[in-house]
Design a protein around this motif. Structure first.
Motif, mmCIF file in Angstrom:
data_model
loop_
_atom_site.group_PDB
_atom_site.id
_atom_site.type_symbol
_atom_site.label_atom_id
_atom_site.label_comp_id
_atom_site.label_asym_id
_atom_site.label_seq_id
_atom_site.Cartn_x
_atom_site.Cartn_y
_atom_site.Cartn_z
ATOM 1 N N GLY A 135 0.827 -1.193 0.000
ATOM 2 C CA GLY A 135 0.000 0.000 0.000
ATOM 3 C C GLY A 135 0.861 1.243 0.000
ATOM 4 O O GLY A 135 1.968 1.246 -0.541
ATOM 5 N N TYR A 136 0.380 2.326 0.622
ATOM 6 C CA TYR A 136 1.109 3.590 0.580
ATOM 7 C C TYR A 136 0.972 4.327 1.908
ATOM 8 O O TYR A 136 0.059 4.073 2.706
ATOM 9 N N ASP A 137 1.906 5.239 2.136
ATOM 10 C CA ASP A 137 1.963 6.054 3.351
ATOM 11 C C ASP A 137 0.974 7.213 3.219
ATOM 12 O O ASP A 137 1.229 8.191 2.512
ATOM 13 N N GLN A 138 -0.149 7.080 3.908
ATOM 14 C CA GLN A 138 -1.222 8.075 3.776
ATOM 15 C C GLN A 138 -0.845 9.424 4.393
ATOM 16 O O GLN A 138 -1.459 10.447 4.060
ATOM 17 N N ALA A 139 0.162 9.451 5.264
ATOM 18 C CA ALA A 139 0.580 10.723 5.862
ATOM 19 C C ALA A 139 1.516 11.496 4.940
ATOM 20 O O ALA A 139 1.645 12.718 5.066
ATOM 21 N N TYR A 283 -5.917 0.893 0.570
ATOM 22 C CA TYR A 283 -4.489 0.621 0.566
ATOM 23 C C TYR A 283 -3.643 1.622 1.350
ATOM 24 O O TYR A 283 -2.424 1.653 1.198
ATOM 25 N N ARG A 284 -4.281 2.402 2.189
ATOM 26 C CA ARG A 284 -3.513 3.207 3.147
ATOM 27 C C ARG A 284 -2.805 2.269 4.123
ATOM 28 O O ARG A 284 -3.321 1.215 4.489
ATOM 29 N N PHE A 285 -1.640 2.664 4.586
ATOM 30 C CA PHE A 285 -0.908 1.819 5.524
ATOM 31 C C PHE A 285 -1.648 1.620 6.841
ATOM 32 O O PHE A 285 -1.485 0.594 7.499
ATOM 33 N N ASP A 286 -2.479 2.590 7.239
ATOM 34 C CA ASP A 286 -3.227 2.372 8.482
ATOM 35 C C ASP A 286 -4.247 1.248 8.298
ATOM 36 O O ASP A 286 -4.431 0.406 9.196
#
Length: 318
Positions: A135-139, A283-286
């Motif tokens: 996924g990806y780093d949403q921050a 796919y957010r990392f959280d």
């Protein structure tokens, strides 16, 4: 659930938000191991770990170091291995077949794999494998709404031997299209570059799963043009060709689809928006941290008894 999560201190991809996501849904003791500690896990555990304090011990370490320490790793109870590179097990290279052999020596360990098809193949080989995608780093990454002044680009590495087919595919596309191939620093520079690109080209031919860059490009509002990793992978991820992603199998197919999208920019915008919505929803990392935490909870397979020589070494602290 009380877990010990051991991760790499020196890692190319920043995965802090993923670790935070796991910690949000577990009682997590997170530790970053440098190269020296990864190279001698027996010594690290003897000095720093009381295994009885944890319901799960999770490795997210360099595979190169893990395969050198199987006798000790076989003594670690409640073991789960988080792995983002097991796809290398199934294509030519230095790790071809080595993941299968490694996991066969640890049949009671659970493996959390980032590829759906890879997970199914590992399960067929007898591994207790669970699928949780990349996924990806949403921050760090998002759509800034800026003007997209770069029409077609790839951002990332092409030099590793793992990416031989990626380089070949990019060269074939570049022979037909005005394709920018570049690299940036992580963080703000990468964010701003992705927000300048209209069509992001992902060219992971031969890998068998979608790399992190796909989800990062989607989240930043690019039209993701990705080498097609197959129907099973696409269904598992919710990827729908010409609806939330553009899939291709060769440079000619990509050129034809790009021509259609250039003639219909409204369709391109709809694909980009649908892809961004999918990435933000799934796919957010959280979100993925919660999925990893859920994958830890079901009972593990019974562990084989520790061999007498390992019991002796453990008792002697050597």
């Amino acid at each position: 659930m009380k877990i010990l999560l051991l991760v790499q201190k020196e890692q190319r991809v920043v995965l802090d938000r993923l670790y935070e996501g796991i910690a949000a849904h577990t009682d997590c003791d997170l530790r970053w191991l440098g190269r020296e500690d990864q190279a001698n896990l027996r010594r690290y555990f003897r000095r720093e770990v009381r295994v009885e304090d944890y319901e799960r011990i999770v490795f997210f370490l360099r595979f190169k170091q893990e395969i050198r320490q199987v006798p000790f790793i076989r003594t670690v109870p409640n073991l789960v291995i988080l792995e983002h590179d097991a796809c290398q097990n199934y294509f030519p290279g230095k790790y071809q077949g080595k993941f299968s052999r490694h996991y066969a020596q640890l049949p009671w360990a659970r493996v959390i794999s980032s590829g759906y098809t890879v997970t199914q193949r590992l399960r067929a080989e007898g591994t207790d494998a669970v699928f949780v995608p990349k996924g990806y780093d949403q921050a760090m990454l998002r759509n800034l709404g800026h003007e997209r002044d770069i029409e077609l680009a790839f951002v990332g590495s092409t030099k590793s031997s793992v990416y031989t087919e990626r380089r070949r595919m990019l060269d074939e596309i570049a022979a037909r299209e005005q394709l920018l191939i570049t690299r940036t620093a992580s963080g703000d520079e990468y964010l701003r570059m992705l927000n300048r690109i209209r069509f992001f080209v992902s060219a992971d031919a031969g890998i068998g799963e979608y790399m992190i860059k796909n989800f990062e490009a989607m989240a930043c509002g690019c039209v993701l043009c990705a080498y097609d990793q197959g129907e099973q992978e696409n269904v598992a991820l919710g990827f729908r060709d010409m609806e939330n992603i553009v899939l291709y199998r060769d440079a000619n197919e990509l050129s034809a689809k790009l021509a259609a999208l250039r003639a219909n920019l409204a369709l391109a915008a709809r694909i980009a928006a649908a892809g961004q919505a999918l990435a933000e929803r799934e796919y957010r990392f959280d979100c993925l941290g919660e999925k990893v935490a859920n994958a830890l909870r079901s009972p593990l397979r019974p562990q084989s008894p520790v061999r007498w020589i390992e019991r002796l070494r453990l008792s002697l602290g050597v």
